[in-house]
Scaffold this active site. Sequence first.
Site, PDB file in Angstrom:
ATOM      1  N   HIS A 109      19.141  28.584  34.971  1.00 24.83           N
ATOM      2  CA  HIS A 109      20.437  28.593  35.659  1.00 24.83           C
ATOM      3  C   HIS A 109      20.995  27.187  35.858  1.00 24.83           C
ATOM      4  O   HIS A 109      22.179  27.025  36.141  1.00 24.83           O
ATOM      5  CB  HIS A 109      20.312  29.288  37.014  1.00 24.83           C
ATOM      6  N   ASP A 168      26.302  20.463  37.211  1.00 26.46           N
ATOM      7  CA  ASP A 168      26.095  21.836  37.680  1.00 26.46           C
ATOM      8  C   ASP A 168      25.818  22.722  36.476  1.00 26.46           C
ATOM      9  O   ASP A 168      26.456  22.564  35.434  1.00 26.46           O
ATOM     10  CB  ASP A 168      27.378  22.334  38.375  1.00 26.46           C
TER      11      ASP A 168
HETATM   12  C1  GDG Z   1      22.687  28.027  40.553  1.00 25.98           C
HETATM   13  C2  GDG Z   1      23.099  26.836  39.693  1.00 25.98           C
HETATM   14  C3  GDG Z   1      24.782  28.301  38.580  1.00 25.98           C
HETATM   15  C4  GDG Z   1      28.319  29.116  48.744  1.00 25.98           C
HETATM   16  N1  GDG Z   1      28.481  28.898  50.071  1.00 25.98           N
HETATM   17  C5  GDG Z   1      28.403  30.092  50.665  1.00 25.98           C
HETATM   18  C6  GDG Z   1      28.196  31.069  49.691  1.00 25.98           C
HETATM   19  N2  GDG Z   1      28.158  30.444  48.522  1.00 25.98           N
HETATM   20  C7  GDG Z   1      28.028  31.158  47.232  1.00 25.98           C
HETATM   21  C8  GDG Z   1      29.211  30.940  46.338  1.00 25.98           C
HETATM   22  C9  GDG Z   1      28.602  31.208  44.967  1.00 25.98           C
HETATM   23  C10 GDG Z   1      27.168  30.735  45.156  1.00 25.98           C
HETATM   24  O1  GDG Z   1      26.906  30.682  46.550  1.00 25.98           O
HETATM   25  C11 GDG Z   1      26.967  29.344  44.617  1.00 25.98           C
HETATM   26  O2  GDG Z   1      26.906  29.434  43.249  1.00 25.98           O
HETATM   27  P1  GDG Z   1      26.992  28.144  42.327  1.00 25.98           P
HETATM   28  O3  GDG Z   1      27.101  28.591  40.933  1.00 25.98           O
HETATM   29  O4  GDG Z   1      28.147  27.312  42.777  1.00 25.98           O
HETATM   30  O5  GDG Z   1      25.707  27.262  42.613  1.00 25.98           O
HETATM   31  P2  GDG Z   1      24.103  27.376  42.914  1.00 25.98           P
HETATM   32  O6  GDG Z   1      23.823  28.044  44.191  1.00 25.98           O
HETATM   33  O7  GDG Z   1      23.641  25.969  42.850  1.00 25.98           O
HETATM   34  O8  GDG Z   1      23.459  28.254  41.733  1.00 25.98           O
HETATM   35  C12 GDG Z   1      24.565  26.965  39.299  1.00 25.98           C
HETATM   36  C13 GDG Z   1      24.217  29.452  39.389  1.00 25.98           C
HETATM   37  O9  GDG Z   1      22.855  29.212  39.734  1.00 25.98           O
HETATM   38  C14 GDG Z   1      24.273  30.769  38.620  1.00 25.98           C
HETATM   39  O10 GDG Z   1      23.604  30.681  37.401  1.00 25.98           O
HETATM   40  O11 GDG Z   1      26.173  28.502  38.420  1.00 25.98           O
HETATM   41  O12 GDG Z   1      24.950  25.907  38.455  1.00 25.98           O
HETATM   42  O13 GDG Z   1      22.897  25.612  40.409  1.00 25.98           O
HETATM   43  O14 GDG Z   1      28.570  32.573  44.666  1.00 25.98           O
HETATM   44  O15 GDG Z   1      30.238  31.825  46.683  1.00 25.98           O
HETATM   45  N3  GDG Z   1      28.093  32.386  49.952  1.00 25.98           N
HETATM   46  C15 GDG Z   1      28.199  32.762  51.259  1.00 25.98           C
HETATM   47  N4  GDG Z   1      28.382  31.855  52.264  1.00 25.98           N
HETATM   48  C16 GDG Z   1      28.518  30.530  52.020  1.00 25.98           C
HETATM   49  O16 GDG Z   1      28.706  29.730  52.945  1.00 25.98           O
HETATM   50  N5  GDG Z   1      28.092  34.062  51.574  1.00 25.98           N
END
Ligand code: GDG
Length: 471
Positions: free
Chosen positions: A157, A365
């Site tokens: 990921h 990312d």
């Molecule tokens: C890894 C990889 C890759 C964020 N703050 C809150 C919250 N979130 C949710 C967002 C989004 C998720 O968390 C974050 O997803 P990301 O993709 O931005 O990043 P990572 O957590 O680092 O995930 C990344 C991912 O895996 C998938 O393969 O894209 O690059 O690092 O859905 O909305 N959700 C809630 N409260 C928050 O305060 N409920």
Amino acid sequence: MSRLVVVSNRVGDPRKPSAGGLAVAVGETLASAGGLWFGWSGQVVDERAPGEGELHQQRVGRFTLATVDLSRQDHDSYYLGYSNQALWPAFHYRLDLADFERAHFEGYKRVNRMFAAKLASLLRPDDVIWVHDYHLIPLAAELRMLGCTQRIGFFLHIPLPPPPILAAIPGHEGLMRWFFAYDVVGVQTQMDLEHFVRFIKDEARARPLGGDRYQAYERTLCARSFPIGIDVEEFQHLARSREALETYATLKEEYAKRRLLVGVDRLDYSKGLPQRFRAFRELLANYPENRMSATLIQIASPTRENVHAYEDIRHELEGLSGEINGNYGELDWMPVRYIHRTWARRRLAGLYRNARVALVTPLRDGMNLVAKEFIAVQDAEDPGVLVLSRFAGAAEQLREALLVNPYDVETTAQVIQRALRMPLAERRERHAALYERVRREDVHAWRRAFLAALNGEQNADADQEAAVGHA
Ligand code: GDG
């Protein structure tokens, strides 16, 4: 039909609204076709010896959740230590933050061995196994040592850095062997794939067999990029929930005369938050028309708080937001609203919809799902603008966003200004193109493509349903 077995460090109950992307993606398949989801229970047991963990099994609808507890020592070395203080920084190009402590590495291998032993006892001969993320790279090799011959796929990921960075990881030769225990290795982007292929050719003398197949250590793997997406309908559904509409209405009223910018990230050094705050400060300094108007709401949800590097970034952000508010704030306007708490997912949907501009500016990312969530819930008639880091995996697909180099604070400020002033026609045009891609390349297409490749289907096209996990 083969049974699907999903393995990830954390497992989730896909029926809960808080479930994240992975839970939704694999949960839907597991819920309809049945199967097994295996991972850490999230429990740390102080009195347990390293390498030991109790297996719990729970029936969730048509599938089984199997989880294992970790001893304190295993948790600290496998999870906090090697996964999050060695692999996470190194794979995000931050060797300066990586700590390659030997004991952590031993714990990482020990837990993967223990997981493999527990999982092997639950496996059937024709299972198809899909392993997720950097915590579990050695899992297939451990399973193979126990005699497992099932097809096993791995999806990373996070980003896969270029070979010179990978080569700095002590014992990186072992990483190669671990990867070759899989039948399919999936990464997020074409760039990650290029890095991977260069690495296995240079370091493992892997022989290309044509297409996306490579041979080394007497094994053959298929390496391909599978950009992860979101469940657009599920997220749009959340955006129509009571909490989302309430959040939308409250913000709409409060910011009627202001222009709202949002950022939503886990508080992680990879997300480029200090650089984003500096770019916003630059915006207020260089374009005074934004004073008393532009307001940045930054949700920075807490994670991995007991890892040292995360404490530093928190202090830096508190300092920066205090400084910007101190220098520019007025009695009735605070430029930065910095919220270091986790928000309900439904409220996020309401927040995105209010924003004129989303700032998604990670330094690095794997993909970044926030960028896609933002696009999914915009009003097509009056959409907000996505300012996106060129170093997010999402930038390979979302070309119509305004792409920035987050290290270049001054230019980023210029681009934010452009986003704030963008005419409606251009906003609509860019949004329509972005929305089309986010919808088409969604999480279901991702899952189908990966499972098709894992099933060895020749034409693993996103539009084809896989034989395994046919939802
Ligand atoms: C890894 C990889 C890759 C964020 N703050 C809150 C919250 N979130 C949710 C967002 C989004 C998720 O968390 C974050 O997803 P990301 O993709 O931005 O990043 P990572 O957590 O680092 O995930 C990344 C991912 O895996 C998938 O393969 O894209 O690059 O690092 O859905 O909305 N959700 C809630 N409260 C928050 O305060 N409920």
